[in-house]
Motif scaffolding. Structure first.
Motif, mmCIF file in Angstrom:
data_model
loop_
_atom_site.group_PDB
_atom_site.id
_atom_site.type_symbol
_atom_site.label_atom_id
_atom_site.label_comp_id
_atom_site.label_asym_id
_atom_site.label_seq_id
_atom_site.Cartn_x
_atom_site.Cartn_y
_atom_site.Cartn_z
ATOM 1 N N GLU A 175 0.844 -1.189 0.000
ATOM 2 C CA GLU A 175 0.000 0.000 0.000
ATOM 3 C C GLU A 175 0.884 1.245 0.000
ATOM 4 O O GLU A 175 1.815 1.353 0.805
ATOM 5 C CB GLU A 175 -0.908 0.006 1.225
ATOM 6 N N PRO A 176 0.602 2.204 -0.885
ATOM 7 C CA PRO A 176 1.417 3.436 -0.896
ATOM 8 C C PRO A 176 1.200 4.235 0.379
ATOM 9 O O PRO A 176 0.151 4.153 1.016
ATOM 10 C CB PRO A 176 0.910 4.182 -2.125
ATOM 11 N N VAL A 177 2.206 5.006 0.735
ATOM 12 C CA VAL A 177 2.137 5.865 1.921
ATOM 13 C C VAL A 177 1.493 7.186 1.535
ATOM 14 O O VAL A 177 1.926 7.850 0.586
ATOM 15 C CB VAL A 177 3.542 6.090 2.509
ATOM 16 N N GLU A 178 0.452 7.578 2.272
ATOM 17 C CA GLU A 178 -0.267 8.805 1.969
ATOM 18 C C GLU A 178 0.655 10.017 2.067
ATOM 19 O O GLU A 178 1.447 10.140 3.002
ATOM 20 C CB GLU A 178 -1.440 8.974 2.933
ATOM 21 N N GLY A 179 0.583 10.875 1.074
ATOM 22 C CA GLY A 179 1.365 12.103 1.058
ATOM 23 C C GLY A 179 2.696 11.988 0.346
ATOM 24 O O GLY A 179 3.332 13.003 0.063
ATOM 25 N N GLU A 180 3.131 10.745 0.068
ATOM 26 C CA GLU A 180 4.390 10.566 -0.656
ATOM 27 C C GLU A 180 4.136 10.595 -2.162
ATOM 28 O O GLU A 180 2.980 10.501 -2.613
ATOM 29 C CB GLU A 180 5.053 9.256 -0.239
ATOM 30 N N PRO A 181 5.177 10.736 -2.972
ATOM 31 C CA PRO A 181 5.003 10.697 -4.425
ATOM 32 C C PRO A 181 4.283 9.418 -4.866
ATOM 33 O O PRO A 181 4.421 8.363 -4.233
ATOM 34 C CB PRO A 181 6.441 10.739 -4.952
ATOM 35 N N THR A 182 3.502 9.520 -5.939
ATOM 36 C CA THR A 182 2.808 8.362 -6.480
ATOM 37 C C THR A 182 3.558 7.851 -7.704
ATOM 38 O O THR A 182 4.224 8.616 -8.421
ATOM 39 C CB THR A 182 1.360 8.697 -6.854
ATOM 40 N N VAL A 183 3.439 6.542 -7.944
ATOM 41 C CA VAL A 183 4.226 5.896 -8.990
ATOM 42 C C VAL A 183 3.311 5.054 -9.871
ATOM 43 O O VAL A 183 2.532 4.228 -9.379
ATOM 44 C CB VAL A 183 5.321 4.996 -8.383
#
Length: 319
Positions: free
Chosen positions: A183-191
């Motif tokens: 799961e991506p970390v909220e607030g970090e860059p998206t990939v």
């Protein structure tokens, strides 16, 4: 594991395989048509009296013992298949995994064995122009070959005796991370990922972080990267100031290798302790990037990278 020294490891893993390039009798070059078509089969050298004179004991994929009448006369690079693998044929551009043992053709002395344990060798990209193609051609995974290298001149001008190698083609490494998605970390860059795995990085509309941030986008099932390892990675890097890509192995056309403690601190923090097959997102402020490199074009930049960890090679044990 039978390794004589760090120098021997280096010779076997890097310069040893290139002996054919500086031998007294050069290896045959791939034909233009073979290279243009990416034809590994057409790049393979033939079998011959020297390579056929070597007897190998042991199963492919395990360390072997090679014997031959000494001294073994070697006049050209030759390669003989002693066991054909049941895997898929390799293709140009793939990252092949291999293991090998080496012997002095004059004395029969075993020079070293490497690659049969995890973390000993990085995979190598095979092309029709490479020495690996001359040795393996379009072999199937699991194949074992005997290759004989004629005497050559070392980089320091010394005479390097002829050598006998037993090569095992043990696998193919994917060109992009294969781990379990996280799961991506909220607030970090998206990939986002293209079909081939190349990432596209979208930065958030926010201030750059003041400390290095590391998160896993995929977690692999491979060996753990240790301090001082040489790693093989794919990467894309963007500048936080404008989101532009400033460097990318994907654009450069091939993965790259480097030692974890010989890069900027942000890369070290991103890689050490991760597992092979993982994809890591790291954002580093100038202090962990190029901030100490006076005059560097990225000296004042916060940088974001997506790094795919394809393989790691641990330092050779001290002798």
């Amino acid at each position: 594991m039978r390794l004589r020294s760090t120098a021997l490891l280096s010779t076997l893993a890097v310069t040893g395989i290139a002996l054919v390039g500086c031998s007294g009798e050069p290896a045959p070059e791939s034909s233009p048509s073979a290279s243009a078509a990416g034809d590994l089969c057409g790049a393979a050298v033939g079998s011959g009296a020297a390579s056929e004179a070597v007897t190998v004991e042991g199963e492919p994929g395990e360390a072997s013992t090679a014997t031959f009448e000494k001294p073994l006369e070697i006049t050209e690079l030759q390669s003989t298949v002693v066991a054909e693998g049941e895997g898929e044929p390799i293709e140009a551009g793939q990252l092949i995994e291999y293991a090998m043992s080496a012997y002095d053709a004059t004395t029969g002395e075993e020079l070293g064995v490497i690659g049969y344990e995890e973390g000993q060798l990085l995979p190598q990209q095979i092309t029709p122009e490479s020495v690996f193609a001359q040795i393996l051609g379009c072999a199937t995974v699991g194949t074992r070959v005997v290759s004989t290298f004629p005497a050559s001149q070392g980089q320091d001008g010394s005479e390097v005796p002829g050598q006998v190698y037993v090569f095992d083609l043990t696998g193919v490494t994917p060109s992009a991370a294969w781990g379990d998605p996280q799961e991506p970390v909220e607030g970090e860059p998206t990939v986002g990922l293209a079909d081939d795995g190349e990432p596209t990085i979208t930065l958030p509309d926010a201030e750059a972080p003041s400390e290095t941030q590391v998160s896993e986008l995929k977690v692999g099932d491979g060996d753990t990267v240790e301090s001082g390892d040489q790693v093989l990675v794919q990467y894309t890097g963007v500048k936080w100031s404008d989101g532009s890509v400033f460097d990318s192995s994907w654009v450069n056309g091939a993965p790259t290798a480097f030692v974890t403690n010989q890069v900027v601190p942000g890369f070290t923090k991103a890689l050490e302790g991760q597992t092979v097959g993982s994809q890591v997102l790291v954002t580093m402020p100038p202090a962990d990037g190029y901030g100490s490199s006076e005059g560097h074009e990225l000296q004042d930049e916060t940088l974001t990278f997506v790094v795919d960890i394809l393989a790691t090679q641990h330092p050779a044990p001290a002798q």
